[in-house]
Motif scaffolding. Structure first.
Motif, short mmCIF file in Angstrom:
data_model
loop_
_atom_site.label_atom_id
_atom_site.label_comp_id
_atom_site.label_asym_id
_atom_site.label_seq_id
_atom_site.Cartn_x
_atom_site.Cartn_y
_atom_site.Cartn_z
N GLN A 1 34.00 38.80 41.78
CA GLN A 1 35.18 38.13 41.25
C GLN A 1 36.16 39.17 40.71
OE1 GLN A 1 32.53 35.60 38.67
NE2 GLN A 1 34.01 34.00 39.22
N HIS A 2 37.43 39.05 41.09
CA HIS A 2 38.48 39.93 40.59
C HIS A 2 39.60 39.08 40.01
CE1 HIS A 2 37.07 43.22 43.57
NE2 HIS A 2 36.66 43.52 42.36
N SER A 3 40.28 39.61 39.03
CA SER A 3 41.44 38.92 38.48
C SER A 3 42.44 39.95 37.98
CB SER A 3 41.03 38.00 37.32
OG SER A 3 40.70 38.77 36.16
N PHE A 4 43.67 39.53 37.73
CA PHE A 4 44.62 40.39 37.03
C PHE A 4 45.43 39.51 36.08
CE2 PHE A 4 46.42 39.46 41.27
CZ PHE A 4 47.61 38.81 40.94
N GLY A 5 45.99 40.17 35.07
CA GLY A 5 46.79 39.41 34.11
C GLY A 5 46.06 39.18 32.81
N TRP A 6 45.69 37.93 32.56
CA TRP A 6 45.12 37.51 31.27
C TRP A 6 43.96 38.41 30.84
CZ3 TRP A 6 40.88 35.85 28.58
CH2 TRP A 6 41.14 35.15 27.40
N PHE B 1 36.91 42.80 36.84
CA PHE B 1 35.94 42.63 37.91
C PHE B 1 34.65 42.06 37.33
CE2 PHE B 1 35.50 47.03 36.43
CZ PHE B 1 34.13 47.14 36.19
N LEU B 2 33.97 41.30 38.15
CA LEU B 2 32.68 40.71 37.79
C LEU B 2 31.81 40.79 39.03
CD1 LEU B 2 32.03 39.28 35.01
CD2 LEU B 2 32.03 37.14 36.28
N TYR B 3 30.72 41.58 38.94
CA TYR B 3 29.84 41.78 40.10
C TYR B 3 28.44 41.28 39.75
CZ TYR B 3 33.53 45.12 41.44
OH TYR B 3 34.74 45.71 41.73
N HIS B 4 27.96 40.32 40.51
CA HIS B 4 26.60 39.82 40.31
C HIS B 4 25.64 40.67 41.13
CE1 HIS B 4 27.26 35.81 38.26
NE2 HIS B 4 28.49 36.22 38.50
N LEU B 5 24.70 41.32 40.45
CA LEU B 5 23.77 42.25 41.07
C LEU B 5 22.39 41.61 41.18
CD1 LEU B 5 24.89 45.34 38.94
CD2 LEU B 5 25.86 44.54 41.11
#
Length: 359
Positions: free
Chosen positions: A41-46, A57-61
């Motif tokens: 998951q990626h985002s920008f801003g808030w 970034f959010l990476y599920h391992l």
């Protein structure tokens, strides 16, 4: 070392200032029902405002582990802004917080990331050597990726050195490296995205990202840009504005479950420096630090540092600049963001510092 080489051989002459972001990252062990191995998951801003660049970034391992991080562009203007606190605040978003319900934080770390791209890469070759990898700044900002170009730059340098040795050359500069990277895979990769960062910086998140996407599209499909090659303008240090132009930011206190303070985070970085070793954070002019960094900019070092290294404390009726060098996680943000370029990070004695398992 790269900073000294660039200055000594004027390798940045004719280039735009290098730009940076500070990346903060945590590794968590989450509940099995929250683990989704392979999910990215990626985002920008808030939680940033529209004029301040950054994203997450959010990476599920595997093994129920999740890496979460936030990158904040270091050309922000407000000296009261704290990248660390913005990262902690990001985790409270309703789309993010449930992932960490009942979870355990395992590791923490931070480091500066080069973001200048194509127009900021210094001249690579100099007598006796060449800059490669992160020292040169080959990160592709919109792809959030730089390791591929770092590897390619090492291969390119090795091939050109081998060619020079085979030709019987010695004691000269392998200038071919400079021309070949721009004409090769690295140059093609970076040139297509060269305006994303300056558009984002100049126009803000909404218009900047939209036009950056359009520019990447025209560069990829047609090989041209409506904007040419844009300039970055100011360095990140020069981007900071006096405190009088801004209002302090009231960040919420950490809850110790989802959000944390700096010192408990530094503990998880496993950083270590002998307390009696020479301080590896060099302040050139302590009077300037008080006169400008504190009195004009309200002491941003205590906020841009993600490890609680710097603080202003009152002693005998006056403010004193305290450096807790043993906390340093070697992100080098102070070397980049100090408004007077008055702080220099140097390698500590014995190569000590953070230890990042699984990070």
């Amino acid at each position: 070392l790269a900073k000294q080489l660039i200055a000594r051989f004027a390798l940045d002459e004719g280039r735009e200032p290098q730009k940076y972001g500070i990346g903060l990252k945590e590794l968590w062990e989450v509940a099995p029902e929250q683990s989704k191995p392979g999910l990215v998951q990626h985002s920008f801003g808030w939680p940033l405002d529209a004029k301040t660049g950054g994203g997450s970034f959010l990476y599920h391992l595997e093994d129920n582990q999740v890496a979460v991080g936030f990158v904040l562009h270091l050309n922000y203007k407000n000296p009261y802004l704290s990248p660390f606190e913005e990262f902690q605040r990001f985790k409270t978003h309703p789309a993010i917080a449930p992932t960490f319900a009942g979870a355990k934080r395992i590791s923490y770390g931070a480091r500066a990331i080069s973001e200048g791209g194509y127009q900021s890469v210094p001249k690579l070759s100099f007598p006796g050597g060449a800059l490669i990898g992160c020292s040169a700044g080959f990160v592709n900002v919109p792809r959030i990726k730089g390791s591929h170009n770092a590897v390619l730059s090492g291969m390119l340098a090795a091939e050109r050195v081998a060619d020079a040795l085979a030709a019987g050359r010695a004691h000269d500069e392998i200038a071919e490296i400079e021309a070949d990277w721009r004409d090769g895979a690295i140059g093609r990769d970076l040139k297509k995205v060269r305006n994303v960062k300056p558009l984002w910086s100049k126009l803000g998140t909404y218009a900047g990202i939209a036009l950056g996407g359009l520019d990447m599209w025209t560069n990829t499909l047609f090989g041209f840009s409506f904007f040419g090659t844009m300039k970055h303008g100011k360095s990140d240090a020069a981007s900071l504005e006096p405190a009088a132009k801004h209002k302090p930011i009231d960040y919420p206190k950490p809850d110790g479950a989802l959000t944390f303070d700096r010192l408990s985070s530094v503990f998880l970085s496993n950083t270590n420096h002998e307390e009696d070793q020479p301080v590896h954070l060099k302040v050139k002019d302590m009077a300037l630090q008080k006169r400008s960094e504190y009195e004009i900019y309200a002491g941003p070092s205590g906020r841009y540092c993600p490890a609680g290294v710097y603080e202003w404390v009152e002693e005998d009726g006056t403010e004193k600049f305290v450096i807790n060098a043993q906390n340093c996680v070697h992100c080098k943000t102070c070397d980049i963001k100090d408004p007077n370029q008055n702080i220099t990070w140097v390698p500590p004695q014995g190569g000590e510092g953070p230890v990042y398992p699984n990070m």
